[in-house]
Design a protein around this motif. Structure first.
Motif, mmCIF file in Angstrom:
data_model
loop_
_atom_site.group_PDB
_atom_site.id
_atom_site.type_symbol
_atom_site.label_atom_id
_atom_site.label_comp_id
_atom_site.label_asym_id
_atom_site.label_seq_id
_atom_site.Cartn_x
_atom_site.Cartn_y
_atom_site.Cartn_z
ATOM 1 N N ASP A 314 31.042 -82.361 23.694
ATOM 2 C CA ASP A 314 30.215 -81.250 23.480
ATOM 3 C C ASP A 314 29.721 -80.444 24.603
ATOM 4 O O ASP A 314 29.638 -79.255 24.580
ATOM 5 C CB ASP A 314 29.072 -81.540 22.613
ATOM 6 C CG ASP A 314 29.673 -82.011 21.109
ATOM 7 O OD1 ASP A 314 30.710 -81.372 20.625
ATOM 8 O OD2 ASP A 314 28.889 -82.724 20.519
ATOM 9 N N GLU A 315 29.633 -81.194 25.621
ATOM 10 C CA GLU A 315 29.403 -80.632 26.846
ATOM 11 C C GLU A 315 30.384 -80.883 27.898
ATOM 12 O O GLU A 315 30.529 -81.775 28.512
ATOM 13 C CB GLU A 315 27.947 -81.133 27.378
ATOM 14 C CG GLU A 315 26.794 -80.821 26.577
ATOM 15 C CD GLU A 315 25.394 -81.251 27.204
ATOM 16 O OE1 GLU A 315 25.405 -81.270 28.634
ATOM 17 O OE2 GLU A 315 24.689 -81.358 26.254
ATOM 18 N N LEU A 316 30.820 -79.726 28.496
ATOM 19 C CA LEU A 316 32.110 -79.782 29.254
ATOM 20 C C LEU A 316 32.041 -78.531 30.528
ATOM 21 O O LEU A 316 31.456 -77.393 30.013
ATOM 22 C CB LEU A 316 33.449 -79.719 28.680
ATOM 23 C CG LEU A 316 33.857 -80.990 27.870
ATOM 24 C CD1 LEU A 316 34.999 -80.491 26.890
ATOM 25 C CD2 LEU A 316 33.954 -82.197 28.579
ATOM 26 N N LEU A 317 32.575 -78.715 31.471
ATOM 27 C CA LEU A 317 32.909 -77.771 32.573
ATOM 28 C C LEU A 317 34.409 -77.667 32.865
ATOM 29 O O LEU A 317 35.296 -78.353 32.454
ATOM 30 C CB LEU A 317 32.451 -77.943 33.854
ATOM 31 C CG LEU A 317 30.773 -78.355 33.684
ATOM 32 C CD1 LEU A 317 30.261 -78.935 35.290
ATOM 33 C CD2 LEU A 317 29.971 -77.208 33.563
ATOM 34 N N LEU A 318 34.771 -76.343 33.106
ATOM 35 C CA LEU A 318 36.022 -75.924 33.503
ATOM 36 C C LEU A 318 36.020 -75.596 34.807
ATOM 37 O O LEU A 318 35.313 -74.708 35.503
ATOM 38 C CB LEU A 318 36.804 -74.749 32.946
ATOM 39 C CG LEU A 318 38.011 -74.202 33.120
ATOM 40 C CD1 LEU A 318 39.004 -75.225 32.347
ATOM 41 C CD2 LEU A 318 38.422 -72.888 32.877
ATOM 42 N N GLU A 319 36.768 -76.378 35.822
ATOM 43 C CA GLU A 319 36.945 -76.341 37.100
ATOM 44 C C GLU A 319 38.230 -75.437 37.391
ATOM 45 O O GLU A 319 39.402 -75.768 37.231
ATOM 46 C CB GLU A 319 36.872 -77.509 37.944
ATOM 47 C CG GLU A 319 36.962 -77.106 39.526
ATOM 48 C CD GLU A 319 36.631 -78.475 40.148
ATOM 49 O OE1 GLU A 319 36.303 -78.266 41.369
ATOM 50 O OE2 GLU A 319 36.730 -79.634 39.831
ATOM 51 N N TYR A 320 37.955 -74.144 37.948
ATOM 52 C CA TYR A 320 39.402 -73.263 38.321
ATOM 53 C C TYR A 320 39.569 -73.083 39.665
ATOM 54 O O TYR A 320 38.551 -72.601 40.444
ATOM 55 C CB TYR A 320 38.823 -71.912 37.707
ATOM 56 C CG TYR A 320 39.984 -70.862 37.827
ATOM 57 C CD1 TYR A 320 41.114 -70.914 37.066
ATOM 58 C CD2 TYR A 320 39.636 -69.850 38.721
ATOM 59 C CE1 TYR A 320 42.135 -69.951 37.432
ATOM 60 C CE2 TYR A 320 40.829 -68.861 38.881
ATOM 61 C CZ TYR A 320 41.880 -69.035 38.246
ATOM 62 O OH TYR A 320 42.978 -68.007 38.542
ATOM 63 N N VAL A 321 40.471 -73.626 40.136
ATOM 64 C CA VAL A 321 41.101 -73.589 41.471
ATOM 65 C C VAL A 321 41.667 -72.231 41.840
ATOM 66 O O VAL A 321 41.568 -71.643 42.603
ATOM 67 C CB VAL A 321 41.933 -74.902 41.905
ATOM 68 C CG1 VAL A 321 42.477 -74.944 43.271
ATOM 69 C CG2 VAL A 321 41.013 -76.180 41.574
ATOM 70 N N GLY A 322 42.848 -71.806 41.055
ATOM 71 C CA GLY A 322 43.729 -70.880 41.273
ATOM 72 C C GLY A 322 44.547 -70.744 40.118
ATOM 73 O O GLY A 322 44.761 -71.465 39.319
ATOM 74 N N PRO A 323 45.286 -69.580 40.093
ATOM 75 C CA PRO A 323 46.120 -69.024 39.020
ATOM 76 C C PRO A 323 47.441 -70.176 38.820
ATOM 77 O O PRO A 323 47.859 -70.142 37.576
ATOM 78 C CB PRO A 323 46.667 -67.639 39.272
ATOM 79 C CG PRO A 323 46.383 -67.564 40.595
ATOM 80 C CD PRO A 323 45.193 -68.350 40.882
ATOM 81 N N LYS A 324 47.772 -70.922 39.718
ATOM 82 C CA LYS A 324 48.938 -71.706 39.584
ATOM 83 C C LYS A 324 48.438 -73.054 39.592
ATOM 84 O O LYS A 324 49.388 -74.137 39.568
ATOM 85 C CB LYS A 324 50.007 -71.709 40.777
ATOM 86 C CG LYS A 324 50.453 -70.075 40.752
ATOM 87 C CD LYS A 324 51.275 -69.610 39.572
ATOM 88 C CE LYS A 324 51.767 -68.368 39.852
ATOM 89 N NZ LYS A 324 52.390 -68.006 38.486
ATOM 90 N N ALA A 325 47.360 -73.477 39.991
ATOM 91 C CA ALA A 325 46.824 -74.864 39.869
ATOM 92 C C ALA A 325 46.442 -75.326 38.541
ATOM 93 O O ALA A 325 45.883 -74.557 37.680
ATOM 94 C CB ALA A 325 45.534 -74.907 41.071
ATOM 95 N N PRO A 326 46.297 -76.559 38.327
ATOM 96 C CA PRO A 326 45.814 -77.198 37.213
ATOM 97 C C PRO A 326 44.485 -76.773 36.804
ATOM 98 O O PRO A 326 43.661 -76.960 37.823
ATOM 99 C CB PRO A 326 46.101 -78.769 37.274
ATOM 100 C CG PRO A 326 47.067 -79.029 38.221
ATOM 101 C CD PRO A 326 46.942 -77.592 39.274
#
Length: 348
Positions: A314-326
């Motif tokens: 129920d509690e999560l974060l999204l880690e965004y590295v870049g458009p082509k990265a996972p």
């Protein structure tokens, strides 16, 4: 005059043609398949009955890898009087594919020769350890969804049990996503031991585990795996092949972390028919594109079903590295349980 009752909405066209909503929007912008009517007030797209066959042909040509420039000519030739162009384009693309396959076979022969010296043997050490049943159950639940099912890649059809010191890492991947979880154990202080447990045995193990702290005893002896708890046992053979180096695959640059509104995302992703949906990323929120109040932000394509399965807490974060990265989906209270999700191109 066109019969409005026979018109298809963009959602209906996506469902009937095999093209996702995002793909239909892209092909509209690219001038390949434009809707018969666009509502001037809302911008909503409507397609005529005759466009369904065009969309189905387009979907198959894209799956066959035909360039958009050629697809545009195929559809134009098909709808016009001169259809001699269409077979020429299809035959030409098939010849390119055949040449490409021949070249790929040559390259793969060279690649196999280069990689052959790097092969390593499967671990044959023995490990005996104990872990609370509830902790092991939670770890299995956190990774099981990412296990592969491709018969061409049987070595991915299971969960890696990686025992190192007092840590047990569980890992699963189907190439497009990877899930990792860790749980503490007791009883093993020896060398690192790894075994890939096939998914049927993983499911049998999970069925034995309760939601309490009853001890679960895990034994790995070569490729033999046994789990015993409360007098019941699940046992069988591991897959007997080396699992990919997941530590290398999860070694990513530090990215921007965005809190997820998990209930809202689950509602937005549920029952979506398309293979690709678009996420809109702002500084403090992640939303699914297509709503009435869509914010401005970076856009990234994902498989909606895969993302929905990754939203297990129920509690999560999204880690965004870049458009082509996972994309990394992780818990705010733990760096050891997370999943990676490969982005999907929005240009297809």
């Amino acid at each position: 005059m066109r019969d409005e009752r026979a018109m298809r909405s963009i959602g209906e066209m996506a469902r009937d043609s095999g093209l996702g909503v995002s793909a239909l929007r892209f092909y509209d912008r690219a001038g390949v398949l434009m809707p018969a009517r666009v509502d001037p007030a809302t911008g909503y797209r409507w397609y005529g009955p005759e466009q369904l066959d065009e969309a189905r042909v387009l979907a198959r040509l894209r799956r066959a890898g035909m360039p958009l420039a050629d697809i545009r000519l195929v559809l134009a030739g098909w709808s016009g009087a001169d259809t001699g162009l269409v077979p020429s384009l299809l035959d030409g693309h098939l010849r390119r594919l055949e040449r490409g396959l021949t070249e790929a076979r040559t390259e793969f022969s060279a690649i196999r020769a280069l990689l052959a010296p790097k092969g390593t043997s499967v671990t044959t050490s023995t490990a005996r350890l104990t872990v609370p049943a509830a902790a092991l159950a939670a770890a299995l639940d956190a990774v099981r969804f990412a296990a592969g099912s491709d018969p061409e890649l049987p070595l991915l059809g299971g969960v890696l049990f990686d025992i190192e010191g007092r840590d047990l890492h569980l890992v699963a991947t189907d190439r497009y996503r990877m899930a990792v979880a860790r749980t503490a154990t007791t009883g093993h202080d020896g060398e690192r031991v790894q075994v890939t447990v096939p998914t049927p045995l993983v499911d049998a193990m999970r069925a034995l585990l309760t939601d309490d702290d009853a001890p679960a005893r895990l034994t790995v002896a070569g490729d033999r795996v046994e789990l015993e708890t409360r007098g019941r046992e699940a046992a069988g053979q591991g897959l007997g092949e080396d699992f990919p180096d997941y530590r290398r695959l999860t070694r990513l640059p530090e990215g921007r972390r965005i809190p997820l509104d998990v209930p809202a995302l689950r509602d937005a992703l549920a029952d979506r028919a398309e293979d690709v949906c678009t996420l809109v990323l702002t500084a403090d929120a992640v939303t699914v594109a297509g709503g009435d109040d869509e914010p401005t932000g970076e856009r990234v394509g994902v498989n909606p079903g895969y993302l929905l399965e990754a939203l297990a807490a129920d509690e999560l974060l999204l880690e965004y590295v870049g458009p082509k990265a996972p994309l990394v989906v992780l818990r705010p209270d733990s760096e050891d349980t997370f999943s990676l999700l490969m982005p999907v191109s929005l240009d297809a």
